[in-house]
Write a protein that holds these residues in place. Structure first.
Motif, PDB file in Angstrom:
ATOM      1  N   TRP A  24       0.830  -1.211   0.000  1.00 26.75           N
ATOM      2  CA  TRP A  24       0.000   0.000   0.000  1.00 26.75           C
ATOM      3  C   TRP A  24       0.863   1.259   0.000  1.00 26.75           C
ATOM      4  CZ3 TRP A  24       0.488   3.720   3.712  1.00 26.75           C
ATOM      5  CH2 TRP A  24       1.092   3.351   4.920  1.00 26.75           C
ATOM      6  N   LEU A  25       2.024   1.190   0.671  1.00 25.43           N
ATOM      7  CA  LEU A  25       2.895   2.350   0.724  1.00 25.43           C
ATOM      8  C   LEU A  25       3.646   2.538  -0.594  1.00 25.43           C
ATOM      9  CD1 LEU A  25       3.962   4.701   2.310  1.00 25.43           C
ATOM     10  CD2 LEU A  25       5.646   3.187   3.381  1.00 25.43           C
ATOM     11  N   ARG A  26       4.037   1.436  -1.234  1.00 27.04           N
ATOM     12  CA  ARG A  26       4.669   1.532  -2.554  1.00 27.04           C
ATOM     13  C   ARG A  26       3.731   2.205  -3.555  1.00 27.04           C
ATOM     14  NH1 ARG A  26       6.521  -4.499  -3.562  1.00 27.04           N
ATOM     15  NH2 ARG A  26       6.016  -4.940  -1.400  1.00 27.04           N
ATOM     16  N   LYS A  27       2.450   1.833  -3.487  1.00 26.70           N
ATOM     17  CA  LYS A  27       1.457   2.455  -4.367  1.00 26.70           C
ATOM     18  C   LYS A  27       1.392   3.959  -4.137  1.00 26.70           C
ATOM     19  CE  LYS A  27      -1.812  -1.403  -4.867  1.00 26.70           C
ATOM     20  NZ  LYS A  27      -3.214  -1.839  -4.624  1.00 26.70           N
ATOM     21  N   ARG A  28       1.474   4.354  -2.884  1.00 27.24           N
ATOM     22  CA  ARG A  28       1.374   5.776  -2.547  1.00 27.24           C
ATOM     23  C   ARG A  28       2.608   6.544  -3.002  1.00 27.24           C
ATOM     24  NH1 ARG A  28       0.473  10.222  -2.464  1.00 27.24           N
ATOM     25  NH2 ARG A  28      -0.146  11.640  -0.778  1.00 27.24           N
ATOM     26  N   LEU A  29       3.759   5.951  -2.894  1.00 27.52           N
ATOM     27  CA  LEU A  29       5.005   6.637  -3.215  1.00 27.52           C
ATOM     28  C   LEU A  29       5.346   6.610  -4.692  1.00 27.52           C
ATOM     29  CD1 LEU A  29       7.241   5.424  -0.223  1.00 27.52           C
ATOM     30  CD2 LEU A  29       5.903   7.536  -0.420  1.00 27.52           C
ATOM     31  N   SER A  30       4.787   5.676  -5.431  1.00 27.10           N
ATOM     32  CA  SER A  30       5.102   5.515  -6.846  1.00 27.10           C
ATOM     33  C   SER A  30       4.310   6.491  -7.713  1.00 27.10           C
ATOM     34  CB  SER A  30       4.785   4.081  -7.279  1.00 27.10           C
ATOM     35  OG  SER A  30       4.907   3.926  -8.671  1.00 27.10           O
ATOM     36  N   GLN A  31       4.909   6.890  -8.824  1.00 32.33           N
ATOM     37  CA  GLN A  31       4.198   7.745  -9.776  1.00 32.33           C
ATOM     38  C   GLN A  31       3.168   6.945 -10.563  1.00 32.33           C
ATOM     39  OE1 GLN A  31       6.433   9.550 -13.074  1.00 32.33           O
ATOM     40  NE2 GLN A  31       5.522  11.524 -12.571  1.00 32.33           N
ATOM     41  N   GLN A  32       3.290   5.636 -10.536  1.00 36.77           N
ATOM     42  CA  GLN A  32       2.384   4.773 -11.295  1.00 36.77           C
ATOM     43  C   GLN A  32       1.645   3.840 -10.341  1.00 36.77           C
ATOM     44  OE1 GLN A  32       4.415   3.271 -15.026  1.00 36.77           O
ATOM     45  NE2 GLN A  32       6.173   4.126 -13.960  1.00 36.77           N
ATOM     46  N   SER A  33       0.691   4.401  -9.634  1.00 28.60           N
ATOM     47  CA  SER A  33      -0.026   3.608  -8.631  1.00 28.60           C
ATOM     48  C   SER A  33      -0.749   2.421  -9.255  1.00 28.60           C
ATOM     49  CB  SER A  33      -1.016   4.496  -7.883  1.00 28.60           C
ATOM     50  OG  SER A  33      -1.950   5.087  -8.788  1.00 28.60           O
ATOM     51  N   PHE A  34      -1.145   2.563 -10.518  1.00 33.38           N
ATOM     52  CA  PHE A  34      -1.871   1.487 -11.186  1.00 33.38           C
ATOM     53  C   PHE A  34      -1.004   0.247 -11.398  1.00 33.38           C
ATOM     54  CE2 PHE A  34       0.015   4.111 -14.496  1.00 33.38           C
ATOM     55  CZ  PHE A  34       0.624   3.179 -15.321  1.00 33.38           C
ATOM     56  N   TYR A  35       0.309   0.446 -11.473  1.00 39.60           N
ATOM     57  CA  TYR A  35       1.228  -0.667 -11.754  1.00 39.60           C
ATOM     58  C   TYR A  35       1.112  -1.767 -10.711  1.00 39.60           C
ATOM     59  CZ  TYR A  35       5.687  -3.201 -11.688  1.00 39.60           C
ATOM     60  OH  TYR A  35       6.652  -4.180 -11.653  1.00 39.60           O
ATOM     61  N   TRP A  36       0.948  -1.377  -9.452  1.00 38.25           N
ATOM     62  CA  TRP A  36       1.015  -2.343  -8.362  1.00 38.25           C
ATOM     63  C   TRP A  36      -0.231  -3.219  -8.262  1.00 38.25           C
ATOM     64  CZ3 TRP A  36       5.859  -2.226  -6.626  1.00 38.25           C
ATOM     65  CH2 TRP A  36       6.590  -1.062  -6.867  1.00 38.25           C
ATOM     66  N   SER A  37      -1.252  -2.862  -9.055  1.00 38.86           N
ATOM     67  CA  SER A  37      -2.453  -3.697  -9.122  1.00 38.86           C
ATOM     68  C   SER A  37      -2.631  -4.293 -10.513  1.00 38.86           C
ATOM     69  CB  SER A  37      -3.699  -2.871  -8.764  1.00 38.86           C
ATOM     70  OG  SER A  37      -3.587  -2.299  -7.483  1.00 38.86           O
ATOM     71  N   SER A  38      -1.672  -4.060 -11.396  1.00 41.39           N
ATOM     72  CA  SER A  38      -1.796  -4.504 -12.784  1.00 41.39           C
ATOM     73  C   SER A  38      -1.632  -6.022 -12.901  1.00 41.39           C
ATOM     74  CB  SER A  38      -0.743  -3.823 -13.654  1.00 41.39           C
ATOM     75  OG  SER A  38       0.559  -4.268 -13.313  1.00 41.39           O
ATOM     76  N   LYS A  39      -2.173  -6.560 -13.975  1.00 39.96           N
ATOM     77  CA  LYS A  39      -2.058  -7.997 -14.231  1.00 39.96           C
ATOM     78  C   LYS A  39      -0.595  -8.412 -14.347  1.00 39.96           C
ATOM     79  CE  LYS A  39      -6.453  -8.183 -16.749  1.00 39.96           C
ATOM     80  NZ  LYS A  39      -7.093  -8.397 -18.083  1.00 39.96           N
ATOM     81  N   ILE A  40       0.219  -7.539 -14.932  1.00 41.27           N
ATOM     82  CA  ILE A  40       1.633  -7.871 -15.136  1.00 41.27           C
ATOM     83  C   ILE A  40       2.365  -7.965 -13.807  1.00 41.27           C
ATOM     84  CG2 ILE A  40       3.813  -6.942 -16.023  1.00 41.27           C
ATOM     85  CD1 ILE A  40       2.200  -5.957 -18.446  1.00 41.27           C
ATOM     86  N   TYR A  41       2.120  -7.027 -12.908  1.00 44.62           N
ATOM     87  CA  TYR A  41       2.773  -7.097 -11.603  1.00 44.62           C
ATOM     88  C   TYR A  41       2.309  -8.325 -10.833  1.00 44.62           C
ATOM     89  CZ  TYR A  41       4.169  -6.096  -6.842  1.00 44.62           C
ATOM     90  OH  TYR A  41       4.707  -6.205  -5.584  1.00 44.62           O
ATOM     91  N   LEU A  42       1.012  -8.580 -10.853  1.00 46.30           N
ATOM     92  CA  LEU A  42       0.473  -9.732 -10.133  1.00 46.30           C
ATOM     93  C   LEU A  42       1.013 -11.035 -10.722  1.00 46.30           C
ATOM     94  CD1 LEU A  42      -3.241  -8.572  -9.749  1.00 46.30           C
ATOM     95  CD2 LEU A  42      -1.453  -8.584  -8.001  1.00 46.30           C
ATOM     96  N   ARG A  43       1.241 -11.029 -12.041  1.00 47.89           N
ATOM     97  CA  ARG A  43       1.760 -12.236 -12.697  1.00 47.89           C
ATOM     98  C   ARG A  43       3.234 -12.454 -12.395  1.00 47.89           C
ATOM     99  NH1 ARG A  43       2.621 -11.282 -18.722  1.00 47.89           N
ATOM    100  NH2 ARG A  43       4.556 -10.424 -17.849  1.00 47.89           N
ATOM    101  N   ASP A  44       4.020 -11.372 -12.514  1.00 50.65           N
ATOM    102  CA  ASP A  44       5.477 -11.492 -12.432  1.00 50.65           C
ATOM    103  C   ASP A  44       6.026 -11.472 -11.007  1.00 50.65           C
ATOM    104  OD1 ASP A  44       5.406 -11.589 -15.135  1.00 50.65           O
ATOM    105  OD2 ASP A  44       6.194  -9.583 -15.465  1.00 50.65           O
ATOM    106  N   PHE A  45       5.369 -10.707 -10.132  1.00 55.11           N
ATOM    107  CA  PHE A  45       5.964 -10.504  -8.820  1.00 55.11           C
ATOM    108  C   PHE A  45       5.087 -10.953  -7.657  1.00 55.11           C
ATOM    109  CE2 PHE A  45       7.688  -7.325 -11.732  1.00 55.11           C
ATOM    110  CZ  PHE A  45       9.032  -7.657 -11.644  1.00 55.11           C
ATOM    111  N   LYS A  46       3.817 -11.249  -7.952  1.00 54.28           N
ATOM    112  CA  LYS A  46       2.906 -11.710  -6.920  1.00 54.28           C
ATOM    113  C   LYS A  46       2.773 -10.675  -5.800  1.00 54.28           C
ATOM    114  CE  LYS A  46       2.759 -15.670  -9.050  1.00 54.28           C
ATOM    115  NZ  LYS A  46       1.638 -15.983  -9.936  1.00 54.28           N
ATOM    116  N   ALA A  47       1.652 -10.012  -5.770  1.00 55.48           N
ATOM    117  CA  ALA A  47       1.421  -8.981  -4.748  1.00 55.48           C
ATOM    118  C   ALA A  47       1.548  -9.598  -3.349  1.00 55.48           C
ATOM    119  CB  ALA A  47       0.039  -8.373  -4.927  1.00 55.48           C
ATOM    120  N   ASP A  48       2.220  -8.838  -2.475  1.00 52.57           N
ATOM    121  CA  ASP A  48       2.402  -9.359  -1.131  1.00 52.57           C
ATOM    122  C   ASP A  48       1.391  -8.751  -0.169  1.00 52.57           C
ATOM    123  OD1 ASP A  48       5.533  -7.472  -0.730  1.00 52.57           O
ATOM    124  OD2 ASP A  48       3.738  -7.099  -1.903  1.00 52.57           O
TER     125      ASP A  48
END
Length: 263
Positions: free
Chosen positions: A239-263
């Motif tokens: 949740w904090l990475r989403k807040r600090l990143s310029q691309q908040s959408f990335y951390w919920s994207s299919k690609i992130y969930l596929r490649d890095f598995k949301a923690d």
């Protein structure tokens, strides 16, 4: 009719690397050119000048153009373009790391051209939060290819960011740099070039608009802080990475969930 094929990518599915990789796989060409919508060519022969090094030299795999600020841009928009994009064309290779450090791999897909065969050799662009061009060039140079800076291929392209946006941009950069320790071992930390940039910026501001020195110092500190926090960002909760990143959408994207598995 130019018979252009338009592919719409929803923001939730966009990724700096994966989207460009998907686009190039739609083509059957020797060379692929990347140009963002806000990069405005200053001459009609931009593409010709951009791809010329790739055609002329077998060992050059990527060529990127010069970026200048839009008319009326302030000193903080214009100076990064002046510092990173000189007047003279250049060819760099992996052996130049000792001289240029992290700048050896500098490139911008806002205006760049690649040999498709070379990209195939490295598996194309990686799915990353940002800096897909940096990582591709690093892989290509380690393969023995070279990169060309085509100073005569010019586009107008600059941005005005708030202090918070600068923090977010550099958070993203620090985050992805930490994900590639091999490249860090090659070039060391990026702060050395950052120090040179800040020194040159302060000199320019002092000579041209000295009243902006306090802002220049604060802006530089925000960039540095963003980079350092981002570099250790993997230890932060999602949740904090989403807040600090310029691309908040990335951390919920299919690609992130596929490649890095949301923690």
């Amino acid at each position: 009719m130019l018979k252009a094929k338009v592919i719409i990518i929803p923001q939730a599915d966009f990724n700096h690397g994966a989207t460009r990789e998907y686009a190039r796989k739609q083509l059957d060409t020797d060379i692929v050119v990347y140009l963002t919508q806000d990069a405005i060519p200053v001459s009609a022969d931009l593409i010709e000048l951009l791809v010329k090094p790739l055609i002329k030299h077998d060992d050059i795999a990527v060529s990127y153009g010069r970026q200048i600020a839009y008319q009326g841009a302030n000193i903080f928009e214009a100076f990064p373009r002046e510092y990173n994009y000189g007047n003279n064309s250049q060819i760099r290779e992996i052996d130049d790391v000792a001289e240029y450090g992290v700048y050896t791999f500098f490139c911008s897909n806002s205006c760049a051209a690649y040999k498709n065969a070379a990209l195939n050799e490295i598996g194309g662009f990686k799915s990353v939060l940002t800096n897909e061009d940096y990582f591709a060039v690093a892989d290509l140079l380690q393969k023995g290819y070279k990169i060309a800076y085509a100073a005569d291929a010019v586009v107008k392209h600059s941005h005005s960011y708030t202090l918070w946006q600068e923090f977010q941009r550099y958070f993203d950069t620090g985050y992805v740099r930490a994900e590639s320790p091999i490249i860090q071992q090659l070039v060391g930390q990026a702060e050395s070039r950052g120090v040179g940039f800040v020194t040159a910026l302060l000199k320019k501001v002092w000579h041209e608009q000295p009243l902006l020195i306090p802002y220049a110092i604060i802006q530089s500190l925000m960039k540095w802080l963003g980079y350092r926090v981002g570099f250790y960002g993997s230890a932060l909760p999602l949740w904090l990475r989403k807040r600090l990143s310029q691309q908040s959408f990335y951390w919920s994207s299919k690609i992130y969930l596929r490649d890095f598995k949301a923690d």
